[in-house]
Design a protein around this motif. Sequence first.
Motif, mmCIF file in Angstrom:
data_model
loop_
_atom_site.group_PDB
_atom_site.id
_atom_site.type_symbol
_atom_site.label_atom_id
_atom_site.label_comp_id
_atom_site.label_asym_id
_atom_site.label_seq_id
_atom_site.Cartn_x
_atom_site.Cartn_y
_atom_site.Cartn_z
ATOM 1 N N PRO A 31 27.466 -8.133 19.489
ATOM 2 C CA PRO A 31 26.181 -8.756 19.150
ATOM 3 C C PRO A 31 25.342 -7.945 18.173
ATOM 4 O O PRO A 31 24.513 -8.517 17.438
ATOM 5 C CB PRO A 31 25.477 -8.868 20.518
ATOM 6 N N ILE A 36 21.380 -12.547 11.628
ATOM 7 C CA ILE A 36 20.524 -13.663 12.017
ATOM 8 C C ILE A 36 19.386 -13.890 11.017
ATOM 9 O O ILE A 36 18.408 -14.577 11.332
ATOM 10 C CB ILE A 36 19.943 -13.448 13.429
ATOM 11 N N THR A 349 21.664 -13.158 19.560
ATOM 12 C CA THR A 349 22.765 -12.305 19.106
ATOM 13 C C THR A 349 23.906 -12.251 20.128
ATOM 14 O O THR A 349 25.083 -12.247 19.757
ATOM 15 C CB THR A 349 22.264 -10.881 18.805
#
Length: 392
Positions: A31, A36, A349
Amino acid sequence: MGMWIGRNRKARVTYGFDEIALVPGRVTINPNEVDIRFRLPRKNGEPLELKIPILASAMDGVVDVRFAVAMSKLGGLAVLNLEGVQTRYKNPKEVLQKVVDTDKSEITSLLQRIYQEPVHADLIAARVKQIKDEGGIAAVSSIPQRAVEFGPIAQEAGADVYVVQSTVSTARHISTEYKSLDLTKFCADMRIPVIVGNTVGYDVTFEIMECGPAGVLVGVGPGAACTSRGVLGLGVPQVTATVDCAAARDAYFKKTSRYVPIITDGGMSKGGDVCKALACGADAVMVGSAFARSQEAPGSGYHWGMATPHVNLPRGTRIKVGTTGPLKQILFGPAEVDDGSQNLIGAITTCMGNVGARNLAEFQQTEIIIAPSIKTEGKLFQTVQSVGMGTR
C-alpha cells in the motif's frame, strides 16, 4: 433494460455503496507504493495536482478559512461556500455558535433568517486572500445564478478553482424568470479551472463536458445532511451514478482527447464507501460529514446541508456528527475508532494494494460484485453490541 414496475412502465435497477463489494486481485501491492494523486486540468500550464483524491464539501459546518488551509497542507482541497456565513458576516463565529446552540425545532427557521443577510463582495475577496496568504489552495463555490457575479471577484482575489454547484446541473437550463448561466461562456471566460455539478446521468454529463469545465461533480441528494431525496423524491444511488458518469467521461475523452475528471460528491462517511466510489470510476471524491467531525471544522461537530436555509423549500437538515479528532487523523490516522471514519487515506491505499491497483486509473478497473449482505455477513455480534460495522 430495466424491470417492469407496472403496465407500460419500466424502471432501471440501480445500486448504492451498501449493495456492492470490491473483489481482491490476483496480485497484491504494498500500500505504501500506490499512487493516489489527483490532477485537475488547467488551461495554461500543468494541472493542479493534489496528493490525495479528496475534496471537502462547500458546507458552512465543514469549511472555513482555517479548515481550507489545513486541508491544503495535508494534500487535499477544501471548497468554501461563497453564499455561506463566511461571506455574509464579518464575524461568522458568532453566527455559527447560534446554529450550534439552537434547538432542533427552531433550527430551520434560524438558518433561513441567517442566510437572508446579503453576500458582501469585499468578504469574498477577503476570504480568498486569507486562504492564499496562509499558504492554502483557494477553491470556492456558488450556485449558477451567482457565478457570473462572484466568479471574477474570486478570480481576481487569487482563487485557484471555481465550483458552480446546484442540486441538479444541466447544460441546458430553461427559465423565463431569470437569465440562465451560459456555462460554455463562463468556462471560457474564467482563467481558473471550473468544476460543475451536480449530475447523475450519462447524457447530461457528456453535454456538460462539452461546455468546457475542468471537472464534474456526481451525486444528487446522497449527503448525510441533505433531504432532497425525501423532499423531491429525486436522485440516483451513487454507485450507478458514478459508473454512468465515468462512462460519459471515457466516451468524451475518446471523442476529444480531453480528459475531464469526475468527482463523486456525497454519501461517503466511511473509508469503504470512498474506496468503492473510486473503484466505480471516480477520479476523486467530495466528502462532508466525515470532515465535519474534525476539530478544525467550524460547525463544532454539527453539519447542515447547503439547501437547509432555502426560503420556500428547505432540502437539508442540521445533524450532530460529533468531534472525533483532528483533520490529519481523519485523513491519515492512526484511527482510534473502529467504524472506518478515520484514516481514509489508509483505507484507499490498503484497498488498492489488495486489488492490485498501482494507481487510480487501475483502481477504476477493479472487479465489482453485487453483494447486498456484505456489511452484515458474519457480523451479528457487532450489530447486537453496536460496535464496528454494527454502528450507524
